[in-house]
Scaffold this active site. Structure first.
Site, PDB file in Angstrom:
ATOM      1  N   MET A  90      -4.146  78.937   9.042  1.00 28.98           N
ATOM      2  CA  MET A  90      -4.848  79.915   9.886  1.00 28.98           C
ATOM      3  C   MET A  90      -3.889  80.767  10.704  1.00 28.98           C
ATOM      4  O   MET A  90      -3.891  80.730  11.935  1.00 28.98           O
ATOM      5  CB  MET A  90      -5.838  79.175  10.804  1.00 28.98           C
ATOM      6  CG  MET A  90      -6.850  78.316  10.063  1.00 28.98           C
ATOM      7  SD  MET A  90      -7.788  79.245   8.840  1.00 28.98           S
ATOM      8  CE  MET A  90      -8.917  80.094   9.934  1.00 28.98           C
ATOM      9  N   HIS A 109      -9.473  82.569   0.140  1.00 24.28           N
ATOM     10  CA  HIS A 109     -10.276  83.159   1.208  1.00 24.28           C
ATOM     11  C   HIS A 109     -11.752  82.912   0.879  1.00 24.28           C
ATOM     12  O   HIS A 109     -12.182  83.197  -0.247  1.00 24.28           O
ATOM     13  CB  HIS A 109      -9.987  84.659   1.312  1.00 24.28           C
ATOM     14  CG  HIS A 109     -10.766  85.323   2.400  1.00 24.28           C
ATOM     15  ND1 HIS A 109     -10.426  85.190   3.734  1.00 24.28           N
ATOM     16  CD2 HIS A 109     -11.885  86.096   2.366  1.00 24.28           C
ATOM     17  CE1 HIS A 109     -11.302  85.867   4.468  1.00 24.28           C
ATOM     18  NE2 HIS A 109     -12.194  86.420   3.673  1.00 24.28           N
ATOM     19  N   GLN A 173     -16.623  74.514  -4.921  1.00 25.05           N
ATOM     20  CA  GLN A 173     -16.090  75.490  -5.873  1.00 25.05           C
ATOM     21  C   GLN A 173     -14.601  75.744  -5.620  1.00 25.05           C
ATOM     22  O   GLN A 173     -13.816  75.871  -6.561  1.00 25.05           O
ATOM     23  CB  GLN A 173     -16.835  76.830  -5.719  1.00 25.05           C
ATOM     24  CG  GLN A 173     -18.308  76.758  -5.982  1.00 25.05           C
ATOM     25  CD  GLN A 173     -18.607  76.537  -7.450  1.00 25.05           C
ATOM     26  OE1 GLN A 173     -17.929  77.087  -8.312  1.00 25.05           O
ATOM     27  NE2 GLN A 173     -19.582  75.722  -7.737  1.00 25.05           N
TER      28      GLN A 173
HETATM   29  C1  GRF Z   1     -11.423  76.850   3.245  1.00 27.30           C
HETATM   30  O1  GRF Z   1     -12.763  77.227   3.270  1.00 27.30           O
HETATM   31  C2  GRF Z   1     -10.577  78.005   2.827  1.00 27.30           C
HETATM   32  O2  GRF Z   1     -11.193  78.877   1.953  1.00 27.30           O
HETATM   33  C3  GRF Z   1     -10.312  78.704   4.132  1.00 27.30           C
HETATM   34  O3  GRF Z   1     -10.262  77.707   5.113  1.00 27.30           O
HETATM   35  C4  GRF Z   1     -10.914  76.533   4.632  1.00 27.30           C
HETATM   36  C5  GRF Z   1      -9.866  75.464   4.635  1.00 27.30           C
HETATM   37  O4  GRF Z   1     -10.368  74.204   4.373  1.00 27.30           O
HETATM   38  N1  GRF Z   1      -9.147  79.527   4.028  1.00 27.30           N
HETATM   39  P1  GRF Z   1      -9.375  73.012   4.054  1.00 27.30           P
HETATM   40  O5  GRF Z   1      -8.376  72.924   5.216  1.00 27.30           O
HETATM   41  O6  GRF Z   1      -8.689  73.312   2.759  1.00 27.30           O
HETATM   42  O7  GRF Z   1     -10.233  71.802   3.986  1.00 27.30           O
END
Ligand code: GRF
Length: 200
Positions: A90, A109, A173
């Site tokens: 993030m 994303h 997915q």
């Molecule tokens: C996922 O939904 C991804 O698409 C987004 O943030 C979320 C991360 O989840 N970028 P995780 O940390 O992989 O469980």
């Protein structure tokens, strides 16, 4: 053997899916490291338990975005990556960082790009009233949530869906699509032609 470095900020379920798929399918590439910008990222414990080297470069300890990205780059490059995978990482990245990993930096994303860039993509989808939602794996370019699209997965939006239900259904997915995309990339099966990613 190609080296994959995965960056996380939290739960790391996509990272887990990549690690587990790589093991199950016996990829010739290896997950060389999992790096987090947050020391309490839950995914670090999973990676550690799998015997994967982990590292933390704590973003909040750096005064500027440039200083953090430079430190992160130094840490990533310890593992000589052929592929850097953003999996729930993030952070907005500086152009210099993105340029350093040009054509080997992947992101997932949770929207069908180019719709709904930025945060709160499931809320954005519900507000827009779309009937189909999804997730996108793409090469990272300097512009946030843009870059050549490697793959997309879709889900139907139902009348009673909430942000949480969309996120949950989409994650299933994502866990299929992201490992597949990373594997194709490290196998040299992708070529970039402008905005398009084609089979090599
Ligand atoms: C996922 O939904 C991804 O698409 C987004 O943030 C979320 C991360 O989840 N970028 P995780 O940390 O992989 O469980």
């Amino acid at each position: 053997m190609k080296n994959i470095v995965i960056l996380i900020s939290g739960r790391g379920s996509n990272m887990q899916a990549i690690v587990q798929t790589a093991q199950k399918e016996q990829w010739s590439a290896k997950i060389a490291a999992v790096i987090s910008n947050k020391p309490d990222a839950a995914g670090l414990a999973f990676a550690h338990a799998q015997g994967i080297p982990t590292a933390v470069v704590e973003s909040k300890k750096f005064a500027t975005r440039e200083a953090f990205d430079a430190a992160l780059q130094t840490q990533i490059d310890v593992f000589s990556p052929d592929c850097v995978v953003l999996a729930g990482f993030m952070r907005i990245l500086t152009p210099a960082f993105v340029a350093h990993y040009e054509n080997r930096l992947l992101n997932i994303h949770p929207s069908l790009l180019p719709s709904f860039v930025g945060l709160h993509t499931h809320r954005q989808a519900l507000d827009a009233g779309v009937k189909v939602h999804g997730a996108t794996v793409h090469f990272v370019t300097a512009e946030l949530d843009h870059g050549p699209i490697i793959d997309q997965a879709t889900i139907t939006v139902f009348d009673d869906d909430t942000e949480e239900s969309l996120a949950q259904r989409l994650l299933t997915q994502e866990h299929q699509m992201y490992p597949r995309a990373v594997h194709r990339f490290v196998e040299g099966q992708l070529k970039i032609r402008g905005n398009r990613v084609l089979k090599n």
